[in-house]
Design a protein around this motif. Structure first.
Motif, short mmCIF file in Angstrom:
data_model
loop_
_atom_site.label_atom_id
_atom_site.label_comp_id
_atom_site.label_asym_id
_atom_site.label_seq_id
_atom_site.Cartn_x
_atom_site.Cartn_y
_atom_site.Cartn_z
N UNK A 1 1.02 -1.46 0.14
CA UNK A 1 -0.02 0.27 0.27
C UNK A 1 1.10 1.41 -0.04
N UNK A 2 2.24 1.46 0.34
CA UNK A 2 3.01 2.33 0.15
C UNK A 2 3.06 2.70 -1.59
N UNK A 3 2.44 2.03 -2.38
CA UNK A 3 2.31 3.00 -4.09
C UNK A 3 1.05 3.97 -3.57
N UNK A 4 0.33 3.42 -2.67
CA UNK A 4 -1.04 4.72 -2.60
C UNK A 4 -0.99 5.74 -1.97
N UNK A 5 0.21 5.98 -1.08
CA UNK A 5 1.09 6.65 -0.88
C UNK A 5 1.89 7.82 -1.40
N UNK A 6 2.31 7.20 -2.81
CA UNK A 6 3.26 7.48 -3.30
C UNK A 6 2.18 8.21 -4.22
N UNK A 7 1.59 7.62 -5.26
CA UNK A 7 0.15 8.08 -5.74
C UNK A 7 -0.69 9.91 -5.10
N UNK A 8 -0.39 9.88 -3.86
CA UNK A 8 -1.46 10.34 -3.13
C UNK A 8 -0.82 12.09 -2.78
N UNK A 9 0.79 11.32 -2.97
CA UNK A 9 1.94 13.11 -3.25
C UNK A 9 1.55 13.25 -4.45
N UNK A 10 1.80 12.54 -5.55
CA UNK A 10 1.77 13.21 -6.91
C UNK A 10 0.45 14.08 -7.11
N UNK A 11 -0.28 13.14 -6.77
CA UNK A 11 -1.90 13.98 -6.84
C UNK A 11 -1.80 16.03 -5.98
N UNK B 1 7.17 20.92 4.19
CA UNK B 1 6.91 19.41 3.58
C UNK B 1 6.00 18.67 4.31
N UNK B 2 5.61 17.83 3.42
CA UNK B 2 3.73 17.12 3.51
C UNK B 2 4.36 15.78 3.35
N UNK B 3 3.42 14.86 3.75
CA UNK B 3 4.02 14.15 3.60
C UNK B 3 3.11 13.26 4.10
N UNK B 4 2.32 11.80 3.15
CA UNK B 4 1.19 10.93 3.13
C UNK B 4 1.64 9.89 3.89
N UNK B 5 0.29 9.60 3.77
CA UNK B 5 0.58 7.38 4.97
C UNK B 5 -1.02 7.02 4.90
N UNK B 6 -1.01 6.28 6.03
CA UNK B 6 -1.44 5.38 6.60
C UNK B 6 -2.75 5.94 6.31
N UNK B 7 -2.37 6.59 7.13
CA UNK B 7 -4.29 7.56 7.68
C UNK B 7 -4.56 8.83 6.67
N UNK B 8 -3.72 9.11 5.97
CA UNK B 8 -4.28 9.92 5.34
C UNK B 8 -4.93 9.43 3.91
N UNK B 9 -6.19 10.03 3.64
CA UNK B 9 -7.05 9.23 2.08
C UNK B 9 -7.22 10.38 1.22
N UNK B 10 -7.73 9.68 0.29
CA UNK B 10 -8.18 11.30 -0.94
C UNK B 10 -8.84 11.95 -1.32
N UNK B 11 -10.14 11.74 0.14
CA UNK B 11 -10.20 13.14 1.07
C UNK B 11 -9.96 13.69 1.88
N UNK B 12 -8.62 13.72 2.28
CA UNK B 12 -8.25 15.25 2.82
C UNK B 12 -7.16 15.34 2.13
N UNK B 13 -6.61 14.40 1.08
CA UNK B 13 -5.66 14.81 0.20
C UNK B 13 -6.62 16.30 -0.72
#
Ligand code: TLP
Length: 336
Positions: free
Chosen positions: A252-262, A312-324
């Motif tokens: 699921x780290x790939x989700x964090x990376x996708x959210x960072x790109x978004x 710096x902003x860091x994505x992780x397990x506790x941030x979903x698409x809505x949070x982004x």
């Protein structure tokens, strides 16, 4: 107001499944070597990182400091990138614990040029502190969560070896690098004598890191850990969280990376000067970083000023698409 906490990937809280694993953990006194869950985690991580043995320690800082202590003698010089964690964020521990001086080498996005590292080695001369250790960080945090090119990782270790120095890879986020690059962690760490891994960053465990390397060195590391106060007793409850994270939170780290790109894309559209993320970190150049931190925080979006003009902003397990999306909206509003 729901808080969107992008200060670090260290802010995650254990999931219900992880809490269950913690509750079920078999434990013993790990200072006596009796904790089966810690043993299992150490073996698992040694395998994952392609090393003979691993040592469970309370933090990434301790993993790095045990490594530095093992590889150096007081008065030695340790080469690392200028943004590296032990040089910036470990409270001077390398001097305090190991009596070494750090030679910071400016890199590109946190990645040193092997030629610059080679240039740190000087002839044997009583004037010079000998370079006995070279460290790198993968991903490179202050560099932007940068993934080292594999050839560079190998070349840095090779240059160190040619100079007679040992090598330590700060792999606090090595699994982010592995997932982003598709290159297994063991391959990335292959040329390095020791490598650390943090469970409490993107992997979402509450506590813990490992230091992996040759069995004889890691055995000596147990004594250093004890001397630093890192000998833990029924630490299986922490190790269980780590094992759970390795089972459930790597892909699921790939989700964090996708959210960072978004996030980066949304902020760029809003007019921010964004550094394109390679993994889960987004660095943004702003005129007044402490002010943006305060204003965004007041609106429920937490980020950190990592300098006067950089956040710096860091994505992780506790941030979903809505949070982004909420973070993008709040920061866009503040930009107007
Ligand atoms: N990094 C933290 C802060 O200390 C800056 C963060 O929020 O990113 N190596 C690397 C590359 C790290 O980023 C960190 C933590 C550590 C080591 C230290 O880990 P801990 O916090 O467990 O001592």
């Amino acid at each position: 107001m729901k808080l969107v906490d992008l200060r670090s990937d260290t802010v995650t809280r254990p999931t219900p499944g992880m809490r269950e694993a913690i509750a079920r953990a078999e434990v013993g006194d790990d200072v006596f070597g009796d904790d089966p869950t810690v043993r299992a985690l150490e073996e698992r991580v040694a395998g994952l990182l392609g090393k003979e043995a691993a040592l469970f320690v309370p933090s990434g800082t301790m993993a790095n400091q045990v490594a530095i202590r093992l590889h150096t003698a007081p008065g030695d010089e340790v080469v690392m990138e200028a943004g590296a964690h032990p040089f910036n964020y470990e409270a001077g521990a390398a001097a305090l614990v190991s009596g070494v001086q750090i030679r910071p080498v400016p890199g590109r996005r946190g990645v040193m040029d092997p030629a610059d590292v080679a240039a740190c080695f000087r002839p044997a001369d009583p004037h010079f502190a000998p370079v006995t250790l070279v460290c790198a960080e993968d991903t490179a945090n202050r560099g932007g969560g940068t993934v080292h090119p594999l050839a560079t990782l190998d070349a840095l270790a090779e240059v160190a070896r040619e100079g007679g120095a040992a090598t330590h890879l700060d792999g606090a986020r090595l699994l982010n690098a592995a997932v982003a690059s598709g290159i297994p962690a063991a391959r990335r760490a292959r040329a390095w004598d020791t490598v650390s891994l943090c469970l409490s960053k993107g992997l979402g465990a509450p506590v813990g890191s490992l230091l992996a390397g040759p069995a004889e060195l890691i055995a000596r590391g147990r004594r250093v850990r004890k001397a630093l106060g890192g000998g833990m007793r029924q630490a299986g409850i922490l190790a269980a969280a780590g094992l759970y994270a390795l089972d459930h939170h790597v892909g699921r780290l790939a989700d964090d990376h996708r959210r960072a790109r978004r996030l980066a894309e949304g902020l760029a559209e809003a007019g921010y000067a964004v550094q394109a993320p390679e993994t889960n970190m987004v660095y943004v150049a702003v005129p007044d970083a402490p002010r943006l931190q305060a204003e965004a925080g007041a609106r429920g979006v937490r980020l950190v000023a990592v300098g006067p003009d950089r956040v710096r902003l860091v994505t992780h397990l506790d941030v979903d698409d809505a949070g982004i999306e909420r973070a993008i909206a709040v920061l866009a509003e503040l930009r107007r």
